[in-house]
Design an enzyme around this catalytic site. Structure first.
Site, PDB file in Angstrom:
ATOM      1  N   HIS A 182     -31.084  -5.729  21.086  1.00 31.95           N
ATOM      2  CA  HIS A 182     -29.932  -4.843  21.255  1.00 31.95           C
ATOM      3  C   HIS A 182     -28.970  -5.045  20.076  1.00 31.95           C
ATOM      4  CE1 HIS A 182     -26.009  -3.591  22.926  1.00 31.95           C
ATOM      5  NE2 HIS A 182     -26.702  -2.769  23.680  1.00 31.95           N
ATOM      6  N   VAL A 184     -25.958  -5.937  19.690  1.00 32.79           N
ATOM      7  CA  VAL A 184     -25.066  -7.092  19.665  1.00 32.79           C
ATOM      8  C   VAL A 184     -25.825  -8.408  19.513  1.00 32.79           C
ATOM      9  CG1 VAL A 184     -23.258  -5.967  21.016  1.00 32.79           C
ATOM     10  CG2 VAL A 184     -25.010  -7.320  22.193  1.00 32.79           C
ATOM     11  N   LYS A 185     -27.154  -8.367  19.504  1.00 33.77           N
ATOM     12  CA  LYS A 185     -27.933  -9.598  19.393  1.00 33.77           C
ATOM     13  C   LYS A 185     -28.071 -10.014  17.921  1.00 33.77           C
ATOM     14  CE  LYS A 185     -28.881 -10.127  23.823  1.00 33.77           C
ATOM     15  NZ  LYS A 185     -28.714  -8.826  24.473  1.00 33.77           N
ATOM     16  N   HIS A 186     -28.804 -11.112  17.680  1.00 32.03           N
ATOM     17  CA  HIS A 186     -28.895 -11.680  16.333  1.00 32.03           C
ATOM     18  C   HIS A 186     -29.515 -10.723  15.333  1.00 32.03           C
ATOM     19  CE1 HIS A 186     -28.551 -15.097  19.078  1.00 32.03           C
ATOM     20  NE2 HIS A 186     -28.000 -15.743  18.074  1.00 32.03           N
TER      21      HIS A 186
END
Length: 374
Positions: A182, A184-186
């Site tokens: 997603h 907002v992930k790394h």
């Protein structure tokens, strides 16, 4: 709302190399379920050290596939943390199983191994442990419990790609590890996820599951020059596109540097809050924290949340314990089940942390939060 630039709690970072990787696929013959998918799977396996990767449409899809591969069904119990996004528990329900919520450690909000042990019954079949905020769980203790009771162990590593536990990468610490991509992930593929495992049988079952339970993909049939295929399981359409996977492979090349940056941002926050009443979660020694989220405990959380949001600072809360959601209450779960998680929920707040933040962003966050203490 402040006129200053809004600072979200998380955000993707996209550069020209990423855009070029996607453009190259758009000009190619395959837009989905083609060579870029296999390449991304191989790239992530090389990065984590896992033997097999199965890319899918979301982290939730990978959790569902993991439960399917482990034959979770009606009558089976799966122990899971309440301090997580609902998908970590929903995947058990998708298969007809029963989530059993075990409490968390008060310092880290990670699944408490003692609470896991106390929750095991003759119906327990698996454990799902979440590397909450990006910090690896106590995998030695959880593995020992799983081995002793002959349980499957699943790592929800959606917060922890790039993290390491005692020198071992997240992705090699459980029977199946799942990741989310997603924004907002790394790293991001827009939406997307991947399950990794060292077990060829589990990988095969998950691979079939993502494609309607069919044994071959269109790309594989194209290579063989044939049309015939067989449906061997009742699967879903959880496929991911080559467009997304090209972006994922490009992003993965930058992950190590981004983990360094996330840790530097977290250390800056730690220093800023050292002489205040704001309490960050404990970062345990012997591991590399992924810092997907930076969590603090504060008094008057809801009041401060509103003040910061009004100032253009995108704080958030991760999470309300899963079983307090109305749907789970309707299933018969009730408050008081996990006292440590419930007490933490009343005070936790997520501060912005993403690789594009600059010094001014950090200072705005800290000033906005510490001003509330005066």
């Amino acid at each position: 709302m402040s006129d200053a630039r809004f600072i979200p709690y998380g955000r993707q970072s996209i550069d020209d190399d990423d855009i070029q990787a996607v453009t190259d696929v758009l000009r190619s013959d395959w837009l989905t379920t083609g060579p870029a998918v296999e390449r991304f799977e191989a790239d992530l396996c090389a990065y984590t050290g896992a033997r097999y990767g199965v890319a899918m449409s979301s982290g939730t899809a990978t959790l569902h596939a993991a439960m399917f591969a482990l034959n979770i069904g009606p009558g089976d119990e799966v122990i899971v943390t309440p301090m997580t996004f609902v998908a970590s528990a929903n995947c058990i329900l998708y298969q007809g199983g029963t989530p059993v919520f075990a409490d968390v450690d008060p310092d880290t909000l990670l699944l408490d191994p003692a609470a896991v042990e106390a929750s095991i019954t003759p119906r327990t079949k698996a454990i799902i442990a979440v590397d909450y905020a990006g910090q690896p769980c106590d995998w030695d203790a959880l593995s020992a419990i799983a081995d002793r009771h002959h349980l499957a162990l699943v790592a929800d590593g959606c917060h922890a790609l790039g993290a390491r536990y005692k020198g071992r990468a997240v992705g090699t610490l459980a029977d199946i590890t799942v990741f989310s991509f997603h924004p907002v992930k790394h790293i991001t593929t827009g939406e997307g996820g991947m399950a990794v495992t060292d077990d060829e049988r589990l990988a095969t079952r998950m691979r079939h599951f993502r494609g309607h339970g069919i044994t071959t993909t269109a790309a594989e049939r194209e290579k063989m020059g044939g049309w015939y295929y067989e449906m061997v399981d009742l699967g879903y359409n959880y496929r991911i596109t080559d467009i997304q996977c090209a972006l994922g492979s490009s992003q993965l090349k930058k992950l190590d540097g981004w983990i360094v940056k996330r840790n530097a941002l977290a250390q800056w926050y730690d220093a800023a809050f050292a002489s205040t009443d704001i309490k960050p979660l404990i970062h345990r020694s012997g591991l590399v924290h992924g810092y997907h989220l930076y969590i603090v405990r504060v008094d008057r959380r809801d009041e401060r949340f509103k003040t910061l949001r009004d100032a253009g600072i995108g704080v958030n809360v991760h999470y309300m314990p899963v079983y307090l959601h109305p749907y789970y209450q309707g299933l018969g779960y009730s408050a008081g089940l996990c006292p440590v998680a419930e007490e933490a929920y009343e005070k936790i707040m997520t501060l912005p942390l993403w690789v594009g933040m600059d010094q001014g962003d950090l200072e705005r966050v800290v000033q906005g939060l510490t001003a509330e203490l005066l």
